[in-house]
Design an enzyme around this catalytic site. Structure first.
Site, mmCIF file in Angstrom:
data_model
loop_
_atom_site.group_PDB
_atom_site.id
_atom_site.type_symbol
_atom_site.label_atom_id
_atom_site.label_comp_id
_atom_site.label_asym_id
_atom_site.label_seq_id
_atom_site.Cartn_x
_atom_site.Cartn_y
_atom_site.Cartn_z
ATOM 1 N N PRO A 94 0.868 -1.201 0.042
ATOM 2 C CA PRO A 94 0.019 0.080 0.143
ATOM 3 C C PRO A 94 0.948 1.262 -0.203
ATOM 4 O O PRO A 94 1.823 1.425 0.790
ATOM 5 C CB PRO A 94 -0.814 -0.109 1.192
ATOM 6 C CG PRO A 94 -0.677 -1.682 1.815
ATOM 7 C CD PRO A 94 0.631 -2.023 1.129
ATOM 8 N N GLU A 139 17.033 -14.227 -0.380
ATOM 9 C CA GLU A 139 17.027 -14.113 -1.982
ATOM 10 C C GLU A 139 18.404 -13.563 -2.394
ATOM 11 O O GLU A 139 18.803 -13.780 -3.715
ATOM 12 C CB GLU A 139 15.812 -12.775 -2.267
ATOM 13 C CG GLU A 139 15.758 -12.552 -3.595
ATOM 14 C CD GLU A 139 14.779 -11.604 -3.858
ATOM 15 O OE1 GLU A 139 14.262 -11.089 -2.973
ATOM 16 O OE2 GLU A 139 14.441 -11.291 -4.899
HETATM 17 C C1 6MZ Z 1 11.883 -8.453 -3.385
HETATM 18 C C2 6MZ Z 1 10.138 -7.677 -4.746
HETATM 19 C C3 6MZ Z 1 10.518 -8.326 -5.767
HETATM 20 O O1 6MZ Z 1 4.142 -3.838 -4.088
HETATM 21 O O2 6MZ Z 1 4.215 -2.183 -5.735
HETATM 22 N N1 6MZ Z 1 9.143 -6.860 -5.290
HETATM 23 N N2 6MZ Z 1 10.540 -7.808 -3.486
HETATM 24 N N3 6MZ Z 1 12.381 -9.382 -4.433
HETATM 25 C C4 6MZ Z 1 11.856 -9.052 -5.661
HETATM 26 N N4 6MZ Z 1 12.260 -9.806 -6.828
HETATM 27 C C5 6MZ Z 1 12.541 -9.370 -7.992
HETATM 28 N N5 6MZ Z 1 9.839 -8.054 -6.912
HETATM 29 C C6 6MZ Z 1 9.060 -7.301 -6.449
HETATM 30 O O3 6MZ Z 1 4.937 -4.228 -6.449
HETATM 31 C C7 6MZ Z 1 6.362 -3.980 -6.671
HETATM 32 C C8 6MZ Z 1 7.148 -4.109 -5.258
HETATM 33 O O4 6MZ Z 1 7.199 -5.634 -5.019
HETATM 34 C C9 6MZ Z 1 8.339 -5.815 -4.497
HETATM 35 C C10 6MZ Z 1 9.086 -4.642 -4.350
HETATM 36 O O5 6MZ Z 1 8.804 -4.184 -2.745
HETATM 37 C C11 6MZ Z 1 8.861 -3.795 -5.555
HETATM 38 O O6 6MZ Z 1 8.528 -2.463 -4.908
HETATM 39 P P1 6MZ Z 1 3.754 -3.377 -5.374
HETATM 40 O O7 6MZ Z 1 2.636 -3.891 -6.069
#
Ligand code: 6MZ
Length: 355
Positions: A100, A203
């Site tokens: 959010p 990760e």
């Molecule tokens: C960690 C990740 C990610 O939340 O704005 N996100 N976090 N590792 C990853 N590996 C590639 N890929 C995405 O979606 C985008 C957010 O998801 C997380 C990060 O916080 C990213 O800003 P939302 O819908």
């Protein structure tokens, strides 16, 4: 049956999909048209075939997408599009996750944000889109203790008011920033109030200590877990704890290869866990950013690790056991799998396994 058709028609469960990372080229084009003044090109929001980026660069891509998706209307649109796209790929159950955000310029609040995602889920349901969608509210590890606590409170509120649509919490964000230790109180609170926990873990290398702490909670599922096992610098005791507690891993092949935390598909840690017989759910992570689809990820898993169609079927069916929705939903999904199976796997299981 052609391979492409088989993987498309395979019923699937998607358990690791970040909303803003899942936005397709088509939706990005719509957003760019809405906001020409931002001067953003589609090529800035996706990592194409054969391209690689560092994980840092991937996180820069999310920042660009966040600029494009900054109002309640945008969130409603991208969530609706993403749900429809997963449904078109024969994903029968989807857990979307998203962080959010409040945006001063558009008046967006974190509460409005969650409401917009829930509205998209409800509207798709009313329209009869053949997919069961749930929502995990995401904590960005970058933002520390207080924001994490606020996020959990928001999730608790919506868990009670969304008719079962909000089922859990995701811990994500740039793994090189922030400390898992600071987020433990918020995660404990979430767990105690009945929210399920899906936590990004190991990760990147050298997060052994943090992974130990997070495993103590314990989580209900693990995102990636790339460096948990001893061959990747983790440890046998971490593996033993994951195995003893039977904590499923969310596996994102293309994301890890394109983000370069894994050197090639054949080196992916899926192999290690799959050979142990440990529950693994194949997922996309960010289908928009990494230009993939869940059907493609299953196909890649099969071609890289030599899985028969029967084995692929079992992999997708076992992912149903890893969902956060209740037992009744699991049973409905299992029923669906049973109905679809004869049309897709024409041979008896024993023969199919030999292919
Ligand atoms: C960690 C990740 C990610 O939340 O704005 N996100 N976090 N590792 C990853 N590996 C590639 N890929 C995405 O979606 C985008 C957010 O998801 C997380 C990060 O916080 C990213 O800003 P939302 O819908």
């Amino acid at each position: 049956m052609e391979d492409d058709v088989f993987y498309k028609e395979l019923p699937k469960v998607e358990l690791h999909a970040h909303l803003n990372g899942s936005v397709s080229v088509q939706s990005i084009e719509k957003l760019i048209q809405r906001k020409p003044e931002l001067n953003i090109q589609q090529s800035m929001t996706a990592i194409g075939k054969g391209q690689r980026r560092t994980l840092d660069e991937c996180f820069e891509v999310f920042k660009v997408i966040h600029k494009l998706v900054d109002s309640q209307e945008d969130i409603l649109m991208v969530a609706t599009d993403v749900i429809n796209e997963f449904a078109a790929d024969n994903v029968k159950y989807l857990e979307l996750r998203s962080t959010p955000r409040a945006e001063k310029d558009t008046g967006l609040t974190k509460k409005n944000y969650v409401e917009a995602v829930i509205k998209a889920i409800q509207q798709c349901k009313e329209e009869g889109v053949d997919i069961d969608v749930r929502f995990l509210v995401a904590i960005d590890r970058r933002n520390g203790t207080e924001v994490a606590m606020e996020t959990v409170k928001l999730a608790e509120e919506f868990m009670l008011s969304s008719g079962g649509l909000v089922v859990g919490i995701d811990l994500s964000g740039d793994p090189t920033v922030g400390r898992g230790r600071d987020l433990l109180p918020a995660l404990e609170k979430a767990r105690n109030s009945g929210l399920k926990l899906s936590l990004h873990m190991s990760e990147v290398p050298s997060q052994r200590e943090e992974s130990e702490l997070l495993l103590n909670l314990p989580p209900d599922r693990i995102g990636h877990g790339t460096f948990l096992h001893p061959e990747m610098g983790g440890s046998q005791s971490l593996v033993d704890r994951v195995v003893d507690r039977n904590i499923p891993l969310e596996i994102c092949l293309t994301s890890n290869v394109k983000g370069q935390t894994v050197s090639s598909y054949s080196q992916h840690h899926f192999k290690y866990w799959y050979q142990l017989g440990h529950p693994c759910a194949v997922c996309t992570d960010d289908k928009g950013v990494f230009c993939t689809e869940l059907s493609q990820e299953y196909q890649l898993a099969a071609s890289t690790f030599g899985l028969s169609r029967g084995a692929v079927w079992t992999l997708s069916e076992r992912a149903v056991d890893c969902i956060f929705a209740g037992e009744d939903v699991k049973q409905q999904l299992k029923q669906k799998w049973t109905e679809i199976r004869p049309g897709l796997l024409k041979l008896p299981e024993s023969k199919e396994n030999l292919l």
